[in-house]
Every structure is written in structure tokens, then in C-alpha cells.
Design an enzyme around this catalytic site. Sequence first.
Site, short mmCIF file in Angstrom:
data_model
loop_
_atom_site.label_atom_id
_atom_site.label_comp_id
_atom_site.label_asym_id
_atom_site.label_seq_id
_atom_site.Cartn_x
_atom_site.Cartn_y
_atom_site.Cartn_z
N LYS A 83 0.84 -1.03 0.05
CA LYS A 83 0.10 -0.14 0.06
C LYS A 83 1.01 1.38 -0.03
O LYS A 83 0.67 2.18 -0.72
CB LYS A 83 -0.93 0.12 1.28
N ARG A 140 -10.00 1.45 8.68
CA ARG A 140 -9.68 0.15 8.76
C ARG A 140 -10.83 -0.55 9.63
O ARG A 140 -10.47 -1.71 10.11
CB ARG A 140 -8.58 0.37 9.72
N ARG A 164 11.55 -6.83 5.09
CA ARG A 164 11.45 -5.53 5.31
C ARG A 164 12.07 -5.31 6.53
O ARG A 164 12.59 -4.26 6.90
CB ARG A 164 10.17 -4.84 5.08
N ARG A 168 11.32 -1.95 11.39
CA ARG A 168 9.97 -1.36 11.94
C ARG A 168 9.77 -2.29 13.01
O ARG A 168 9.82 -3.52 13.05
CB ARG A 168 8.84 -1.53 10.99
P1 ADP Z 1 0.48 -2.06 8.06
O1 ADP Z 1 -0.54 -1.97 6.87
O2 ADP Z 1 1.65 -2.74 7.32
O3 ADP Z 1 -0.06 -2.85 9.47
P2 ADP Z 1 0.45 0.71 8.88
O4 ADP Z 1 1.51 1.53 8.83
O5 ADP Z 1 -0.78 1.07 8.09
O6 ADP Z 1 0.93 -0.77 8.37
O7 ADP Z 1 -0.13 0.73 10.44
C1 ADP Z 1 0.56 0.28 11.22
C2 ADP Z 1 0.07 0.67 12.62
O8 ADP Z 1 -0.54 1.76 12.73
C3 ADP Z 1 -1.13 -0.47 12.74
O9 ADP Z 1 -0.95 -1.72 13.08
C4 ADP Z 1 -2.12 0.29 13.83
O10 ADP Z 1 -1.50 0.00 15.26
C5 ADP Z 1 -1.73 1.79 13.62
N1 ADP Z 1 -2.94 2.18 12.64
C6 ADP Z 1 -2.57 2.67 11.34
N2 ADP Z 1 -3.94 2.95 10.92
C7 ADP Z 1 -4.81 2.97 11.71
C8 ADP Z 1 -6.36 2.96 11.52
N3 ADP Z 1 -6.95 3.68 10.70
N4 ADP Z 1 -6.95 2.79 13.17
C9 ADP Z 1 -6.09 2.34 13.85
N5 ADP Z 1 -4.93 2.03 13.82
C10 ADP Z 1 -4.11 2.35 13.05
#
Ligand code: ADP
Length: 188
Positions: free
Chosen positions: A13, A88, A127, A133
Site C-alpha cells: 500500500k 480500517r 522488510r 520497524r
Molecule cells: P500495516 O498496514 O503494514 O500494518 P500501517 O503503517 O498502515 O501498517 O499501520 C501500522 C499501525 O498503525 C497499525 O498496526 C495500527 O496500530 C496503527 N494504525 C494505522 N492506521 C490505523 C487506523 N486507521 N486505525 C487504527 N490504527 C491504525
Amino acid sequence: MRIVLLGPPGAGKGTQAARLAERYNIPAISTGDIFRANVSGKTPLGLKAQEYMTAGALVPDEVTNAMVRDRLDQDDVASGFLLDGYPRNPDQAVELDGMLSDLKVKLDVAIEITADSDEVTQRLLGRAKIEGRSDDTEPVIRKRLEVYATQTAPLTAFFEGRGLLVQVDGLGEIDEVTERIVAAVEAL
Ligand code: ADP
């Protein structure tokens, strides 16, 4: 263009968000990136988000929704945006609806990048070695995939019901996936 990008962790993404943002000349808004920047900066928002992120859980909706609402109130999103990682869960999707109707704008498309769990787990573990990360460890990846399957995947039906969903296979070269997305968006 107003775009929502969906897909499991590791589907690509972030990579595709950057390319689509450039292509359509709109800002890419990644809730994960905003949270990570706040965690690094030890801001109050970062302190609220950190424990959830470390566990691979969703940050509570009231925190996330308020953050997105603020971001969508800024001037640079007036002519469009791409949301990467939001909404989400179904409650966030309803909240986004409210924000957009307050702004008197509509989404154009929800793009789901698909990829199977084994593939994304391997990508994320790879990664982890490069980016370090803290949530790219095997147990936390498993948790994030589970959260995606239970909380986020139902959104595909939600957007499909509105005629906004396009699904694109996330396997293959990065450029190839971008072209698939653009073709699917244009066909909608
Ligand atoms: P990935 O899709 O690889 O899990 P992201 O960078 O999108 O990585 O998200 C990392 C973390 O940030 C998630 O596991 C969550 O804890 C938090 N997060 C991101 N977007 C949201 C969201 N819309 N609602 C709640 N938590 C979020």
C-alpha cells in the site's frame, strides 16, 4: 481524485500510495506514517498510539478519527487525497462518511490490493531486516494480519455495495501493479 487504499499489511500500500499520489497529483495520507512520526517525536498522540502499534492492534477509533478529521480539514486536500490505512474498520468507514459529507465531497474509488498471507509475511519479515520497524516481528505480523482479516476485510463489501471497489492483485513488479491499479480505476 479521492481514493481509499485497502489491503493487508505487506501488500504494498505505501509504495503504491506514493506512486498514485504522484500520478493524480494529490497528497497521500498514511495513518500509519502519521502515527509513526508522532511516536518518534514522542508527542501526546504518539504516546497514545504506541502501545497499540507495538502490539499490532488498532489505535482506538476516537484517537484515529480525530487525527484524520484534522488532516482532511487542511487546505492541500481540497482537490483530492489518497487515504492509505484508513478506514480500517466499519466504524471508521462510517466516520469517514461523516467527514466527507461535512466537506461536501465524495470518494471516487476504494482500491483493494490483494496478496496472500504467506507472501505478505515473507515480505514483512524481509522488510524488518532493512527498515527495522518494531511491529515487523513474526508474532506482531500474525496479529496485524488477523486484525486485517477480522476488522478491515469487511470493508471491501461495504465499498463494493456502493459501487466503489476495485480489486487489484498485488503480486508482481511494482510498476506492473501500479499499471493494474490505474487501469482498474479508469475502467470504473
Ligand atoms: P500495516 O498496514 O503494514 O500494518 P500501517 O503503517 O498502515 O501498517 O499501520 C501500522 C499501525 O498503525 C497499525 O498496526 C495500527 O496500530 C496503527 N494504525 C494505522 N492506521 C490505523 C487506523 N486507521 N486505525 C487504527 N490504527 C491504525
